[in-house]
Design an enzyme around this catalytic site. Sequence first.
Site, PDB file in Angstrom:
ATOM      1  N   ASN A 158      77.404  70.376  70.750  1.00 20.73           N
ATOM      2  CA  ASN A 158      77.419  69.495  71.754  1.00 20.73           C
ATOM      3  C   ASN A 158      78.415  69.837  72.910  1.00 20.73           C
ATOM      4  O   ASN A 158      78.198  69.296  74.251  1.00 20.73           O
ATOM      5  CB  ASN A 158      77.666  68.131  71.092  1.00 20.73           C
ATOM      6  N   TYR A 159      79.533  70.671  72.489  1.00 21.33           N
ATOM      7  CA  TYR A 159      80.406  71.211  73.569  1.00 21.33           C
ATOM      8  C   TYR A 159      80.397  72.663  73.433  1.00 21.33           C
ATOM      9  O   TYR A 159      81.451  73.167  72.839  1.00 21.33           O
ATOM     10  CB  TYR A 159      81.830  70.577  73.479  1.00 21.33           C
ATOM     11  N   GLU A 254      87.416  68.417  62.879  1.00 23.87           N
ATOM     12  CA  GLU A 254      87.017  67.033  63.453  1.00 23.87           C
ATOM     13  C   GLU A 254      85.684  66.852  63.148  1.00 23.87           C
ATOM     14  O   GLU A 254      84.618  67.818  63.608  1.00 23.87           O
ATOM     15  CB  GLU A 254      87.160  67.582  64.990  1.00 23.87           C
ATOM     16  N   CYS A 288      80.932  63.131  69.394  1.00 19.97           N
ATOM     17  CA  CYS A 288      81.612  62.290  68.153  1.00 19.97           C
ATOM     18  C   CYS A 288      82.100  61.129  68.386  1.00 19.97           C
ATOM     19  O   CYS A 288      82.329  60.153  67.443  1.00 19.97           O
ATOM     20  CB  CYS A 288      82.362  63.554  67.444  1.00 19.97           C
TER      21      CYS A 288
HETATM   22  O1  LIG Z   1      81.713  65.480  70.004  1.00 19.08           O
HETATM   23  C1  LIG Z   1      82.828  65.402  69.884  1.00 19.08           C
HETATM   24  C2  LIG Z   1      83.861  65.552  70.964  1.00 19.08           C
HETATM   25  O2  LIG Z   1      85.008  65.977  70.693  1.00 19.08           O
HETATM   26  C3  LIG Z   1      83.896  64.559  72.011  1.00 19.08           C
HETATM   27  O3  LIG Z   1      84.636  64.755  73.211  1.00 19.08           O
HETATM   28  P1  LIG Z   1      84.323  63.802  74.628  1.00 19.08           P
HETATM   29  O4  LIG Z   1      85.058  62.623  73.876  1.00 19.08           O
HETATM   30  O5  LIG Z   1      85.313  64.357  75.434  1.00 19.08           O
HETATM   31  O6  LIG Z   1      83.038  63.492  74.604  1.00 19.08           O
END
Ligand SMILES: O=C[C@H](O)COP(=O)(O)O
Length: 478
Positions: A158-159, A254, A288
């Site tokens: 997702n990232y 994480e 997440c």
């Molecule tokens: O999906 C998990 C990421 O650490 C969330 O990051 P974010 O809060 O910047 O979207």
Amino acid sequence: MSEINTYKYYVGGKFVASTSGNLIDIDCPYEQAIVGRVQAISKAEADLAIAATKKAQKDWADLDLFKRADLLNKWADQLETDAHEIAEIIMQEVGKTWNDAVKEVTRTAEFIRYTVQEYIHTNDTSMSGQNYPGGSKNKIAIIKRIPLGTVLAISPFNYPVNLSVAKIAPALISGNAVVFKPATQGAISAVKIIESFDKVGFPADILQLLTGKGSDIGDYVSEHEGIDMISFTGGATTGRHLSSFSTMKPMVLELGGKDPAIVCEDADIDKAVFEIMSGAFSYSGQRCTAIKRVLVNEAVADELVAKLKGEVEKLTVGMPIDNPVIVPLINKGSADYVEGLIADAIADGATLLAGNKREDNLIYPTLFDHVTPDMRLAWEEPFGPVLPIIRVSSDAQAIELANQSEYGLQASVFSRDFSRAAAIAEKIEAGSVQINGRTERGPDHFPFLGVKNSGMGVHGISRTIDAMTREKLLIINL
Ligand SMILES: O=C[C@H](O)COP(=O)(O)O
């Protein structure tokens, strides 16, 4: 996407094809198209890559800090130069909107620069013996932080850029070498950032990019004796699996979340609605840290529900290039899972307020009222655009339901009474509690952690550096 590119993996400072001859097709989440093909490397190739990091790491750690810093800063600059090319691949590969994809690359360049500065300014400390009862001022400890060796960075889809570099940059500035194993869906984005890395002139073998299915090389690389530390972001099941067999290896995990937004009856409801909408639905809830349930006091539930319904109906839905809020999910399996949660909630008697519509991987934003603790949707993490509302009669009940989850990443509390919100926050079992704001990881220098099945150890720039180094004392006896 007419011509299908084949991407090589990166070892010894070069992009090379695997001798396995095996390639993995990366499907686009929102079109019937293949974005490209990546190498499925063999275990023998992983062995060679990991072995080569050993000597490279020692030389890298010996290099003057400002030379390491200079290379990392040049990488940050290069990522910005290449931002549009990288963003194009992020969009095609993981279905992130164009605007968010570009933002992810620029956020990542900033992350690298801050990481370099953080390390430079917090590197070594000292202690005097005389500060302990009976100790001598003639005994002085110089406390250095030294690298653990080779860090295995495993990043999620997702990232694919930001959460990869959030592991790589702290590892490299502190003198570690990196073995980088991206999620398969996300592997082309990984190749693109390493193309930028390669242009800058880092020494060979301090970073190896290994691509392949987690099921083929994931366990093998994680268990490998040449790996000294693991930094993983991804699903809770994989995280628990990793922690079960990687004995004695320091590890930061994480994982998932089921972040609640608790809305008290004295909350600014418009503010709560705004934050919940952005927290729950951005990138179709594939974060997440997304808000994944609302626990609202029944005294204001009707008002909140009506306003949320109005906002959900206004959400833009479509293809990533048009920058809507709701985009297709990462793959069919994810969309099937979310569809199943929705079907079960309807069957179990929840009140459907909006959504419950699907076109291929595109799930329309879905909102439920009167979700109860006996429903799957009250507890399971959808990683999709479906939000359950659970009505509660008191703060105590909200806290109890919040804490019954297997997860504990973040939570939001909405109240005009700061003392009340802080008292609720105090009792919530989570890494962070946001008062009157949405759940989110950033800014990236904040510590970021989950408890229970949401993780182990702490991320966030300075904490990641700490996790990838250990203290070594030089004690001078005058
Ligand atoms: O999906 C998990 C990421 O650490 C969330 O990051 P974010 O809060 O910047 O979207």
